[in-house]
Enzyme design. Sequence first.
Site, mmCIF file in Angstrom:
data_model
loop_
_atom_site.group_PDB
_atom_site.id
_atom_site.type_symbol
_atom_site.label_atom_id
_atom_site.label_comp_id
_atom_site.label_asym_id
_atom_site.label_seq_id
_atom_site.Cartn_x
_atom_site.Cartn_y
_atom_site.Cartn_z
ATOM 1 N N LYS A 273 0.943 -1.195 0.015
ATOM 2 C CA LYS A 273 -0.021 0.044 -0.108
ATOM 3 C C LYS A 273 0.903 1.184 0.032
ATOM 4 C CE LYS A 273 -2.563 1.214 3.822
ATOM 5 N NZ LYS A 273 -3.796 1.168 4.754
ATOM 6 N N LYS B 185 0.719 5.548 -0.014
ATOM 7 C CA LYS B 185 0.295 6.741 0.437
ATOM 8 C C LYS B 185 -0.147 7.924 -0.892
ATOM 9 C CE LYS B 185 -0.442 6.188 4.788
ATOM 10 N NZ LYS B 185 -1.466 5.827 5.384
ATOM 11 N N ASP C 138 -3.874 4.928 -0.295
ATOM 12 C CA ASP C 138 -4.599 5.614 0.923
ATOM 13 C C ASP C 138 -4.320 7.326 0.875
ATOM 14 O OD1 ASP C 138 -5.582 6.501 3.402
ATOM 15 O OD2 ASP C 138 -4.137 5.343 4.662
ATOM 16 N N ASN D 250 -5.791 9.355 2.985
ATOM 17 C CA ASN D 250 -5.828 9.918 4.473
ATOM 18 C C ASN D 250 -6.723 11.184 4.522
ATOM 19 O OD1 ASN D 250 -2.741 8.523 4.672
ATOM 20 N ND2 ASN D 250 -4.139 8.268 6.346
ATOM 21 N N GLU E 98 -8.633 4.353 -0.346
ATOM 22 C CA GLU E 98 -8.691 4.410 1.110
ATOM 23 C C GLU E 98 -8.750 5.664 1.390
ATOM 24 O OE1 GLU E 98 -6.311 3.174 5.255
ATOM 25 O OE2 GLU E 98 -6.040 1.871 3.216
ATOM 26 N N GLU F 258 -10.416 3.687 9.623
ATOM 27 C CA GLU F 258 -9.413 3.816 10.480
ATOM 28 C C GLU F 258 -9.507 5.027 11.619
ATOM 29 O OE1 GLU F 258 -5.651 6.048 9.065
ATOM 30 O OE2 GLU F 258 -6.278 4.799 7.422
ATOM 31 N N HIS G 255 -6.939 -1.876 10.434
ATOM 32 C CA HIS G 255 -5.947 -1.015 10.133
ATOM 33 C C HIS G 255 -5.169 -1.124 11.538
ATOM 34 C CE1 HIS G 255 -4.498 3.363 11.159
ATOM 35 N NE2 HIS G 255 -4.396 3.150 9.991
ATOM 36 N N GLU H 113 -2.760 -5.431 8.233
ATOM 37 C CA GLU H 113 -1.736 -4.664 7.514
ATOM 38 C C GLU H 113 -0.456 -4.561 8.403
ATOM 39 O OE1 GLU H 113 -1.764 0.387 6.677
ATOM 40 O OE2 GLU H 113 -3.225 -0.324 8.337
#
Length: 367
Positions: free
Chosen positions: A171, A173, A202, A204, A228, A254, A304, A324
Amino acid sequence: MKITEVKCELLKMPLPRPMQSGSSSGVKGGPVGHIYMPLAVIRTDSGLTGTGYGWTLLGGATAIRCVIQDDFAPLLLGEDPLDNERLWTKLNKRLQSVGRAGVVNQAQAAVDLALWDIKGKAAGLPVYKLLGGMRESAPVYGSDGGWLYMSVEEMIDAFHEYLSQGMMGVKMKLGHEDPRVDIDRVTRVRKALGDQVWIATDANQKWDYPTALMVGRELERLGVAWFEEPLWCDDVPAHARLADALDIPIAMGETLGSRYEFDAYIRADAADILQPDICRVGGITEMVKIVHMGQVAGRPIAPHHMMESTIQVACGVMASGPIEYMPWVSGAFAEPMRLENGRMFPPDKPGLGLEIPEDVVRKFRVE
């Protein structure tokens, strides 16, 4: 059996690799190099002791310690530690008016994990066996090698290391100010790893709806496994719109704090994959409920973080789904987690099977 003492420690642990995401960075915007780990140590008149923990990166660590010491400890003394469901409800109701998520949940998680640790030791069984023993191991994906500050070349090297261990995938970011930078980075990683490698992304909570929609369509083209936290976590309607507009699965959870928040996402069809964080939802007791809700709703579960305790739930009640691989607090424990051919195995010792040596506590203690 009665609880005779509740003690809290606070550790400041160095991260194995600095982290930087779309929502988390240091004071000056750079990578974060440490994680705070509040510990709850619960002793009983039988001689059994349980240890649980929470985690935080950017603040609230001393507040979590205060909640455990000042608010929860007096409520727990003299109680039967095996009554984890009743005690979870007691603590939750006591402080729900000042915190149904965040600091209070992290404190509750540390206590809840400690109580489950005692319960497993009392039964002579690992916690995952007490929960149901659904499976003996769970697949993992590598998640500590795709930070925003890392170059594409650095990410690829880290990802190859994970894949060489047999992990199911990796994964990375997203979350640069210009989303085209992220699309370019994913494109280059996909080219380097090949079309058959499982890659998740992800964001965030970085973007607004139009940006997330544009990025999501590009991620679909690149064969990404999931998108994500594309939007602010409180915006359930926008996630529902996005999930309806895109084919790529939306993964979420998460930063959610209870089964009720997950229920809102499920009812709105706003998330395809649910990602409860064992510490942010208040521990094993609440996380098991969330997993069962997801199963009833036909939503895959991909927990998570905090793999050392999450593995108990993943193997106890989940028939499928990954966890994860994020070794943020691994340095606190006496023994590493067992990883074979890309699968993680829960410790076979009674309770959580985790030991934090006293010399580690002394070295990293925050006074």
